[in-house]
Design a protein around this motif. Sequence first.
Motif, PDB file in Angstrom:
ATOM      1  N   ASP A  34       0.854  -1.192   0.000  1.00  0.00           N
ATOM      2  CA  ASP A  34       0.000   0.000   0.000  1.00  0.00           C
ATOM      3  C   ASP A  34       0.890   1.242   0.000  1.00  0.00           C
ATOM      4  O   ASP A  34       1.631   1.486   0.945  1.00  0.00           O
ATOM      5  CB  ASP A  34      -0.911  -0.045   1.223  1.00  0.00           C
ATOM      6  N   VAL A  35       0.785   2.008  -1.044  1.00  0.00           N
ATOM      7  CA  VAL A  35       1.644   3.181  -1.219  1.00  0.00           C
ATOM      8  C   VAL A  35       1.397   4.214  -0.119  1.00  0.00           C
ATOM      9  O   VAL A  35       2.332   4.753   0.465  1.00  0.00           O
ATOM     10  CB  VAL A  35       1.414   3.819  -2.614  1.00  0.00           C
ATOM     11  N   PHE A  36       0.127   4.471   0.194  1.00  0.00           N
ATOM     12  CA  PHE A  36      -0.189   5.472   1.210  1.00  0.00           C
ATOM     13  C   PHE A  36       0.382   5.054   2.570  1.00  0.00           C
ATOM     14  O   PHE A  36       0.939   5.873   3.290  1.00  0.00           O
ATOM     15  CB  PHE A  36      -1.704   5.674   1.309  1.00  0.00           C
ATOM     16  N   VAL A  75       3.126  15.063   7.240  1.00  0.00           N
ATOM     17  CA  VAL A  75       2.026  15.389   8.145  1.00  0.00           C
ATOM     18  C   VAL A  75       0.802  14.574   7.735  1.00  0.00           C
ATOM     19  O   VAL A  75       0.380  14.605   6.579  1.00  0.00           O
ATOM     20  CB  VAL A  75       1.705  16.897   8.097  1.00  0.00           C
ATOM     21  N   ARG A  76       0.235  13.863   8.683  1.00  0.00           N
ATOM     22  CA  ARG A  76      -0.985  13.068   8.426  1.00  0.00           C
ATOM     23  C   ARG A  76      -2.189  13.934   8.761  1.00  0.00           C
ATOM     24  O   ARG A  76      -2.271  14.501   9.846  1.00  0.00           O
ATOM     25  CB  ARG A  76      -0.989  11.833   9.320  1.00  0.00           C
ATOM     26  N   GLY A 113     -12.922   8.955   0.196  1.00  0.00           N
ATOM     27  CA  GLY A 113     -12.108   9.587  -0.841  1.00  0.00           C
ATOM     28  C   GLY A 113     -12.720  10.828  -1.453  1.00  0.00           C
ATOM     29  O   GLY A 113     -12.043  11.563  -2.152  1.00  0.00           O
ATOM     30  N   ARG A 114     -13.991  11.091  -1.197  1.00  0.00           N
ATOM     31  CA  ARG A 114     -14.647  12.247  -1.825  1.00  0.00           C
ATOM     32  C   ARG A 114     -14.227  13.564  -1.174  1.00  0.00           C
ATOM     33  O   ARG A 114     -13.813  14.493  -1.847  1.00  0.00           O
ATOM     34  CB  ARG A 114     -16.172  12.087  -1.766  1.00  0.00           C
ATOM     35  N   ARG A 115     -14.334  13.649   0.143  1.00  0.00           N
ATOM     36  CA  ARG A 115     -13.980  14.892   0.847  1.00  0.00           C
ATOM     37  C   ARG A 115     -12.487  15.193   0.742  1.00  0.00           C
ATOM     38  O   ARG A 115     -12.083  16.351   0.685  1.00  0.00           O
ATOM     39  CB  ARG A 115     -14.400  14.819   2.319  1.00  0.00           C
ATOM     40  N   SER A 116     -11.664  14.139   0.722  1.00  0.00           N
ATOM     41  CA  SER A 116     -10.216  14.391   0.649  1.00  0.00           C
ATOM     42  C   SER A 116      -9.837  14.999  -0.697  1.00  0.00           C
ATOM     43  O   SER A 116      -8.882  15.763  -0.788  1.00  0.00           O
ATOM     44  CB  SER A 116      -9.413  13.116   0.919  1.00  0.00           C
ATOM     45  N   LYS A 117     -10.597  14.697  -1.744  1.00  0.00           N
ATOM     46  CA  LYS A 117     -10.334  15.315  -3.046  1.00  0.00           C
ATOM     47  C   LYS A 117     -10.579  16.822  -2.975  1.00  0.00           C
ATOM     48  O   LYS A 117      -9.785  17.617  -3.470  1.00  0.00           O
ATOM     49  CB  LYS A 117     -11.190  14.677  -4.137  1.00  0.00           C
ATOM     50  N   GLU A 141      -2.969  12.057  -1.386  1.00  0.00           N
ATOM     51  CA  GLU A 141      -4.298  11.693  -0.905  1.00  0.00           C
ATOM     52  C   GLU A 141      -4.482  10.184  -0.924  1.00  0.00           C
ATOM     53  O   GLU A 141      -4.032   9.504  -1.839  1.00  0.00           O
ATOM     54  CB  GLU A 141      -5.298  12.389  -1.839  1.00  0.00           C
ATOM     55  N   LEU A 142      -5.158   9.676   0.112  1.00  0.00           N
ATOM     56  CA  LEU A 142      -5.550   8.266   0.166  1.00  0.00           C
ATOM     57  C   LEU A 142      -6.841   8.167  -0.648  1.00  0.00           C
ATOM     58  O   LEU A 142      -7.923   8.467  -0.156  1.00  0.00           O
ATOM     59  CB  LEU A 142      -5.774   7.837   1.618  1.00  0.00           C
ATOM     60  N   ASN A 143      -6.696   7.801  -1.939  1.00  0.00           N
ATOM     61  CA  ASN A 143      -7.825   7.835  -2.883  1.00  0.00           C
ATOM     62  C   ASN A 143      -9.067   7.105  -2.403  1.00  0.00           C
ATOM     63  O   ASN A 143     -10.177   7.558  -2.611  1.00  0.00           O
ATOM     64  CB  ASN A 143      -7.408   7.222  -4.220  1.00  0.00           C
TER      65      ASN A 143
END
Length: 95
Positions: free
Chosen positions: A1-3, A13-14, A62-66, A81-83
């Motif tokens: 997992d890349v993220f 920073v997370r 993944g919607r709000r993080s976009k 971003e964690l898609n």
Amino acid sequence: DVFAQIVEDTTIVRLDVRTASEYSQGHIPGALLIDVTQADFMQKAEQLLPKDKTIALYCRSGRRSKTAAQLLAKQGYQVIELNTGFNSWKGEIEK
């Protein structure tokens, strides 16, 4: 997992952009919480997030993080971003 590999880097920073109640149910260890649905999201981000560090952010699906990633990128932040969101997170969880 890349993220997961990315957030292992302690210089990154997370950032959790979900609601406080979602955050309290479990989050990626060490993640800051700034709710992207709140009107003061960018104000808090600019107070809490260093511009010289990469920001790894996520929400539930993944919607709000976009949305958050676009807002932060416009202000000059380096974002990852964690898609698929926290739903797909397989790593450690902190409560």
